[in-house]
Design a protein around this motif. Structure first.
Motif, PDB file in Angstrom:
ATOM      1  N   ARG A  23      21.599 -47.689  34.983  1.00  0.00           N
ATOM      2  CA  ARG A  23      21.810 -45.648  35.583  1.00  0.00           C
ATOM      3  C   ARG A  23      20.686 -44.999  35.099  1.00  0.00           C
ATOM      4  O   ARG A  23      20.180 -44.544  34.925  1.00  0.00           O
ATOM      5  N   GLU A  27      18.620 -42.784  37.775  1.00  0.00           N
ATOM      6  CA  GLU A  27      18.811 -41.249  37.169  1.00  0.00           C
ATOM      7  C   GLU A  27      17.456 -40.379  36.571  1.00  0.00           C
ATOM      8  O   GLU A  27      16.387 -39.981  37.745  1.00  0.00           O
ATOM      9  N   TYR A  28      16.648 -42.033  36.514  1.00  0.00           N
ATOM     10  CA  TYR A  28      15.031 -41.365  36.060  1.00  0.00           C
ATOM     11  C   TYR A  28      14.030 -41.495  37.300  1.00  0.00           C
ATOM     12  O   TYR A  28      13.664 -40.853  37.602  1.00  0.00           O
ATOM     13  N   ASP A  30      14.966 -40.823  40.366  1.00  0.00           N
ATOM     14  CA  ASP A  30      16.170 -40.403  41.073  1.00  0.00           C
ATOM     15  C   ASP A  30      16.655 -41.507  42.632  1.00  0.00           C
ATOM     16  O   ASP A  30      16.418 -40.637  43.857  1.00  0.00           O
ATOM     17  N   TYR A 128      16.085 -36.608  28.504  1.00  0.00           N
ATOM     18  CA  TYR A 128      17.326 -35.667  28.155  1.00  0.00           C
ATOM     19  C   TYR A 128      17.372 -35.318  26.201  1.00  0.00           C
ATOM     20  O   TYR A 128      17.929 -34.116  26.516  1.00  0.00           O
ATOM     21  N   ASN A 137      19.618 -29.738  32.960  1.00  0.00           N
ATOM     22  CA  ASN A 137      20.190 -30.467  33.223  1.00  0.00           C
ATOM     23  C   ASN A 137      19.328 -31.391  33.756  1.00  0.00           C
ATOM     24  O   ASN A 137      18.359 -31.181  34.509  1.00  0.00           O
ATOM     25  N   LYS A 139      18.898 -34.213  35.826  1.00  0.00           N
ATOM     26  CA  LYS A 139      19.333 -34.819  37.092  1.00  0.00           C
ATOM     27  C   LYS A 139      18.290 -33.733  37.996  1.00  0.00           C
ATOM     28  O   LYS A 139      17.407 -34.319  38.125  1.00  0.00           O
ATOM     29  N   MET A 142      14.962 -34.233  36.826  1.00  0.00           N
ATOM     30  CA  MET A 142      14.287 -35.285  37.289  1.00  0.00           C
ATOM     31  C   MET A 142      13.941 -34.946  39.018  1.00  0.00           C
ATOM     32  O   MET A 142      13.439 -35.879  39.780  1.00  0.00           O
ATOM     33  N   LYS A 143      14.700 -33.739  39.442  1.00  0.00           N
ATOM     34  CA  LYS A 143      14.484 -33.804  41.458  1.00  0.00           C
ATOM     35  C   LYS A 143      14.033 -32.898  41.006  1.00  0.00           C
ATOM     36  O   LYS A 143      12.983 -32.976  41.818  1.00  0.00           O
TER      37      LYS A 143
END
Length: 152
Positions: A23, A27-28, A30, A128, A137, A139, A142-143
């Motif tokens: 996971r 997430e890293y 994307d 993180y 955040n 996420k 990363m986006k």
């Protein structure tokens, strides 16, 4: 093993060495964590474009056996470059000095400088930890990095 099996094994090893879980890697990079989990469980075959994006995010490369000269592995991907720039900006705009940031996330200042300057890939836990210290955040960070990577 063939290229498919080698790629999956390489992803598994990357998860063990650089990420806390599939996971975290997803997430890293994307991408949807369920997709990566299904690939690793060999329930679904990876789509080449999605797999390419994931491999780029972790700095992987393919070396052909008939290559005359093999270049040294690149230290990090365009995604790492983008995320390092964002993290450095976040540190600059926070009330925390660089040396205090390094101490607060349990890293030596020199080590953190290497990671955020381009000498090493950016581990997910660093993303993180810095986001936690700068009230960002992860996420979203990363986006942003994925968008910067695509724009460069």
């Amino acid at each position: 093993m063939g290229i498919y099996e080698d790629t999956l094994e390489g992803l598994r090893q990357t998860i063990v060495k650089r990420f806390s879980s599939a996971r975290a890697l997803a997430e890293y990079a994307d991408m949807n964590p369920v997709t990566l989990t299904r690939w690793l469980a060999e329930q679904r075959a990876p789509d080449f474009e999605k797999l390419s994006h994931l491999l780029d995010a972790i700095g992987a490369r393919i070396v052909f056996s008939d290559a005359e000269e093999i270049e040294p592995a690149r230290p990090r991907s365009a995604f790492d470059v983008a995320i390092a720039k964002i993290l450095l900006e976040d540190i600059e705009y926070s009330d925390i000095s660089f040396s205090d940031m390094a101490r607060s996330i349990g890293r030596k200042e020199e080590e953190l400088k290497k990671i955020l300057s381009g000498e090493e890939p950016v581990p997910a836990e660093i993303v993180y930890q810095i986001c936690n210290q700068t009230d960002q955040n992860p996420k979203i960070v990363m986006k942003k990095a994925a968008a910067k990577q695509k724009g460069s």
